[in-house]
Design a protein around this motif. Structure first.
Motif, mmCIF file in Angstrom:
data_model
loop_
_atom_site.group_PDB
_atom_site.id
_atom_site.type_symbol
_atom_site.label_atom_id
_atom_site.label_comp_id
_atom_site.label_asym_id
_atom_site.label_seq_id
_atom_site.Cartn_x
_atom_site.Cartn_y
_atom_site.Cartn_z
ATOM 1 N N VAL A 32 0.719 -1.256 0.116
ATOM 2 C CA VAL A 32 0.081 0.190 -0.026
ATOM 3 C C VAL A 32 0.846 1.404 0.189
ATOM 4 C CG1 VAL A 32 -0.088 0.180 2.323
ATOM 5 C CG2 VAL A 32 -2.005 1.060 1.198
ATOM 6 N N SER A 33 0.291 2.343 -0.701
ATOM 7 C CA SER A 33 1.159 3.578 -0.658
ATOM 8 C C SER A 33 0.969 4.352 0.493
ATOM 9 C CB SER A 33 0.814 4.324 -1.706
ATOM 10 O OG SER A 33 1.261 5.802 -1.699
ATOM 11 N N ARG A 34 1.721 4.779 1.238
ATOM 12 C CA ARG A 34 1.324 5.499 2.575
ATOM 13 C C ARG A 34 0.933 6.823 2.282
ATOM 14 N NH1 ARG A 34 5.868 4.349 7.263
ATOM 15 N NH2 ARG A 34 4.376 5.139 8.298
ATOM 16 N N ALA A 35 1.543 7.306 1.281
ATOM 17 C CA ALA A 35 0.915 8.819 0.753
ATOM 18 C C ALA A 35 -0.538 8.657 0.533
ATOM 19 C CB ALA A 35 1.780 9.436 -0.548
ATOM 20 N N ARG A 36 -0.939 7.708 -0.325
ATOM 21 C CA ARG A 36 -2.299 7.735 -0.542
ATOM 22 C C ARG A 36 -3.083 7.337 0.763
ATOM 23 N NH1 ARG A 36 -6.606 9.313 -3.100
ATOM 24 N NH2 ARG A 36 -8.112 7.506 -3.442
ATOM 25 N N LEU A 37 -2.724 6.520 1.477
ATOM 26 C CA LEU A 37 -3.321 6.320 2.800
ATOM 27 C C LEU A 37 -3.500 7.513 3.501
ATOM 28 C CD1 LEU A 37 -2.003 3.083 4.367
ATOM 29 C CD2 LEU A 37 -3.989 3.451 3.550
ATOM 30 N N HIS A 38 -2.278 8.263 3.573
ATOM 31 C CA HIS A 38 -2.576 9.596 4.450
ATOM 32 C C HIS A 38 -3.562 10.497 3.718
ATOM 33 C CE1 HIS A 38 -1.130 12.881 7.014
ATOM 34 N NE2 HIS A 38 -0.963 13.515 6.055
ATOM 35 N N SER A 39 -3.711 10.621 2.588
ATOM 36 C CA SER A 39 -4.300 11.260 1.980
ATOM 37 C C SER A 39 -5.859 11.035 2.264
ATOM 38 C CB SER A 39 -4.313 11.498 0.491
ATOM 39 O OG SER A 39 -5.379 12.056 -0.369
ATOM 40 N N ARG A 47 -11.007 3.555 8.070
ATOM 41 C CA ARG A 47 -10.359 2.394 7.656
ATOM 42 C C ARG A 47 -8.736 2.738 7.294
ATOM 43 N NH1 ARG A 47 -13.619 0.098 2.728
ATOM 44 N NH2 ARG A 47 -13.437 2.267 2.175
ATOM 45 N N ALA A 48 -8.441 3.772 6.667
ATOM 46 C CA ALA A 48 -7.233 4.367 6.264
ATOM 47 C C ALA A 48 -6.295 4.620 7.537
ATOM 48 C CB ALA A 48 -7.401 5.648 5.388
ATOM 49 N N PHE A 118 -3.044 -5.530 -7.590
ATOM 50 C CA PHE A 118 -3.739 -4.754 -8.724
ATOM 51 C C PHE A 118 -4.147 -3.571 -8.068
ATOM 52 C CE2 PHE A 118 -7.746 -3.924 -10.952
ATOM 53 C CZ PHE A 118 -7.159 -3.660 -12.234
ATOM 54 N N ARG A 119 -5.051 -3.520 -6.989
ATOM 55 C CA ARG A 119 -5.339 -2.336 -6.155
ATOM 56 C C ARG A 119 -5.077 -2.280 -4.600
ATOM 57 N NH1 ARG A 119 -8.821 0.627 -9.296
ATOM 58 N NH2 ARG A 119 -9.810 -0.456 -11.174
ATOM 59 N N PRO A 120 -3.852 -2.111 -4.364
ATOM 60 C CA PRO A 120 -3.460 -2.336 -2.945
ATOM 61 C C PRO A 120 -4.267 -1.775 -1.768
ATOM 62 C CG PRO A 120 -1.482 -1.288 -4.228
ATOM 63 C CD PRO A 120 -2.705 -1.864 -4.969
ATOM 64 N N GLU A 121 -4.350 -0.376 -2.110
ATOM 65 C CA GLU A 121 -5.089 0.633 -1.226
ATOM 66 C C GLU A 121 -6.355 -0.020 -0.895
ATOM 67 O OE1 GLU A 121 -3.470 2.141 -3.977
ATOM 68 O OE2 GLU A 121 -1.687 2.463 -2.758
ATOM 69 N N GLN A 122 -7.103 -0.213 -2.216
ATOM 70 C CA GLN A 122 -8.581 -0.628 -1.976
ATOM 71 C C GLN A 122 -8.555 -2.133 -1.229
ATOM 72 O OE1 GLN A 122 -7.032 0.753 -4.580
ATOM 73 N NE2 GLN A 122 -8.898 1.780 -5.890
ATOM 74 N N LEU A 173 11.830 8.330 -3.000
ATOM 75 C CA LEU A 173 11.290 9.159 -3.835
ATOM 76 C C LEU A 173 11.581 9.599 -5.193
ATOM 77 C CD1 LEU A 173 8.672 11.220 -3.874
ATOM 78 C CD2 LEU A 173 9.885 12.826 -2.522
ATOM 79 N N ARG A 174 13.108 9.827 -5.087
ATOM 80 C CA ARG A 174 13.561 10.162 -6.442
ATOM 81 C C ARG A 174 13.855 8.819 -7.230
ATOM 82 N NH1 ARG A 174 17.821 13.783 -6.736
ATOM 83 N NH2 ARG A 174 18.331 13.574 -4.318
ATOM 84 N N GLY A 175 13.792 7.656 -6.558
ATOM 85 C CA GLY A 175 13.673 6.471 -7.693
ATOM 86 C C GLY A 175 12.423 6.476 -8.207
ATOM 87 N N THR A 176 11.250 6.845 -7.617
ATOM 88 C CA THR A 176 9.804 6.550 -8.009
ATOM 89 C C THR A 176 9.576 7.726 -9.062
ATOM 90 O OG1 THR A 176 9.068 5.977 -5.717
ATOM 91 C CG2 THR A 176 7.234 6.884 -7.301
#
Length: 428
Positions: A32-39, A47-48, A118-122, A173-176
């Motif tokens: 899961v993306s921690r940035a997406r979770l934080h948002s 749940r987030a 495929f959809r880690p956050e969901q 972040l730079r690698g992303t």
């Protein structure tokens, strides 16, 4: 006996479903993306918030999921073996091994992990209540297991609590960003801007400053009309003032302040006291990081600082615009003088002034010349050659051919740089 077999078969099916949840939850929670979770958490999704809390102690979470997964897998395999032994005798062990391997690999490994990736956050949000129950039940056991694991690793000199992560947050972040650029989601300019922002904490003002040999200054001891003329004819808004010798900088004059002073004396330059117009010079160490210097500029509402070395000697100057250009690229207006010093030739080579910063050249041409040991392209050539080259002398390193075109005393003034691919084509 038939009813008992159906009951055991139903239990095995339920255990495979639990194994599906354990495997999928492990993959979803770790991917899961921690940035997406934080948002999502900031948007009010409880749940987030739950998932964020659990992945803060990822070792405890993963350990609990692995314990639960192994329990249900072993139990399902044991039940299947007992049933098939009663039906087929000793051959039941082989049938149970093959059958459970197929079922567990497909329905408890590949299928749930593919869905989770495929959809880690969901997926993570969906299974968050299940994960919370698992951590509550198996969390203490997981903590004990992690304690044993850490003890075993310490026997081999590995301390999980002490050793720093292999990749820092900035590097991740730079690698992303680099991956997104390669996939086409980020254009080169956006990649360079994000990279420039991340570099602020690693670069020092000495890496981007205008060297003292290139600084434009005015002499406070010169006649007032000469001083006024030099400042007004300069393409710069702010000019350092020195007395006696150039290392003795006594202030900085802003063109607007000078114009106001001229207006007050009826536009007579001879009546201007330049020291009364000058503002106090601000001196900063050459080891200050660009991030700290940017914050200092914003805090003091200043735009220019004089850079000094450890002995207090003037090395150059740095401006707010210099730092911003490290993020957004070259900023030019109608009063700027073209100082890029880079000219692309028809044969694929590039003619470069020796004082051009390596970072600017890399950004402009998408090269990867190292800038650890030298700031300018001339400095890089001298560092690699371990000498001050003569004119027409050529060197090959870092995938480029460097030819010294012009030298003034001990300074390399102009270079021709030719990529090695071009050399092969041209036969050089």
């Amino acid at each position: 006996m038939t009813t008992e077999l159906w009951v055991i078969g139903g239990i095995i099916l339920v255990l495979i479903i639990f194994s599906f949840l354990f495997s999928g939850t492990e993959t979803g929670m770790t991917a899961v993306s921690r940035a997406r979770l934080h948002s999502l958490a900031a948007g009010g999704d409880p749940r987030a918030t739950t998932v964020e809390r659990m992945i803060e102690r990822k070792d405890r979470l993963v350990g609990a999921l692995l314990i639960g997964n192994n329990l249900v897998n072993i139990l399902a395999s044991a039940l299947a073996t007992s049933v098939l032994l009663s039906i087929f005798g000793d051959r039941g062990v082989v049938y149970a091994t093959i059958g459970m391997t197929v079922l567990l690999v497909i329905f408890s490994e590949i299928l749930p992990k593919s869905l989770a990736l495929f959809r880690p956050e969901q997926f993570a949000l969906f299974v968050s209540p299940f994960a919370r129950v698992v951590v509550f039940i198996f969390g203490p056991v997981s903590s004990m297991a992690n304690f044993v694991v850490r003890g075993l690793l310490q026997l081999f000199g590995i301390n999980l609590g002490r050793d720093a992560p292999m990749v820092s947050a900035h590097e991740e972040l730079r690698g992303t960003v680099e991956v997104l650029h390669r996939e086409g989601a980020f254009v080169k300019q956006d990649r360079d801007r994000v990279g420039g922002l991340l570099d602020l904490a690693e670069l020092e003002v000495s890496d981007i400053m205008i060297h003292r040999t290139a600084m434009r200054m005015v002499n406070a001891d010169a006649p007032a009309d000469v001083v006024v003329r030099d400042i007004l004819q300069s393409p710069y808004t702010r000019m350092p003032i020195f007395k006696g010798e150039t290392d003795n900088i006594v202030g900085v004059v802003h063109a607007k302040d000078l114009l106001r002073a001229l207006h007050e004396v009826g536009n007579d330059p001879a009546q201007i006291d330049i020291m009364a117009v000058a503002r106090k010079a601000w001196f900063v160490p050459d080891t200050t990081t660009l991030r700290d210097q940017l914050n200092a500029f914003l805090r003091r509402k200043a735009h220019i600082a004089i850079v000094v070395d450890e002995y207090g000697e003037v090395e150059g100057l740095v401006t707010l615009e210099d730092i911003i250009e490290e993020i957004v690229g070259e900023i030019a207006d109608e009063h700027d003088v073209d100082m890029q010093g880079v000219k692309q030739e028809a044969d694929g080579s590039v003619v470069v002034d020796g004082g051009v910063p390596i970072r600017d050249l890399n950004r402009a041409l998408d090269w990867e010349l190292p800038d650890d040991e030298a700031t300018t392209i001339a400095g890089l050539v001298i560092h690699e050659a371990q000498m001050i080259p003569e004119e027409k002398q050529a060197f090959t390193f870092h995938g480029k051919r460097f030819i010294v075109m012009k030298r003034n005393r001990n300074r390399i003034v102009k270079l021709r740089i030719r990529p090695l691919e071009t050399n092969l084509v041209k036969g050089v």
